[in-house]
Design a protein around this motif. Structure first.
Motif: not given
Length: 75
Positions: A1-29
């Motif tokens: 699923m895309i959900i698992n892939k996003v989490s996997e890719l985020r962890k591979e890139k060693n970034i937090t949910q907050g950092q990813l949210a900032n990069e994508l222009g969305v909230s951490r939630q």
């Protein structure tokens, strides 16, 4: 699923949910909801994720297609 892939890719890139949210222009939630499978993903957002992680959108679209088949399956 895309959900698992996003989490996997985020962890591979060693970034937090907050950092990813900032990069994508969305909230951490939004990222939390996505990773917890509590949110649907739009094609536009899938494209943003694809670009950020430098992954072909076709991979994400294929995953979305399989997810839609599961959601709308009548069997």
């Amino acid at each position: 699923m895309i959900i698992n892939k996003v989490s996997e890719l985020r962890k591979e890139k060693n970034i937090t949910q907050g950092q990813l949210a900032n990069e994508l222009g969305v909230s951490r939630q939004t990222i939390i909801s996505l990773e917890d499978n509590k949110s649907n993903i739009s094609l536009y957002f899938a494209m943003k994720i694809s670009k950020f992680f430098n992954k072909p959108i076709e991979q994400l679209i294929h995953i979305l297609y399989r997810l839609l088949l599961q959601i709308f399956s009548f069997s």
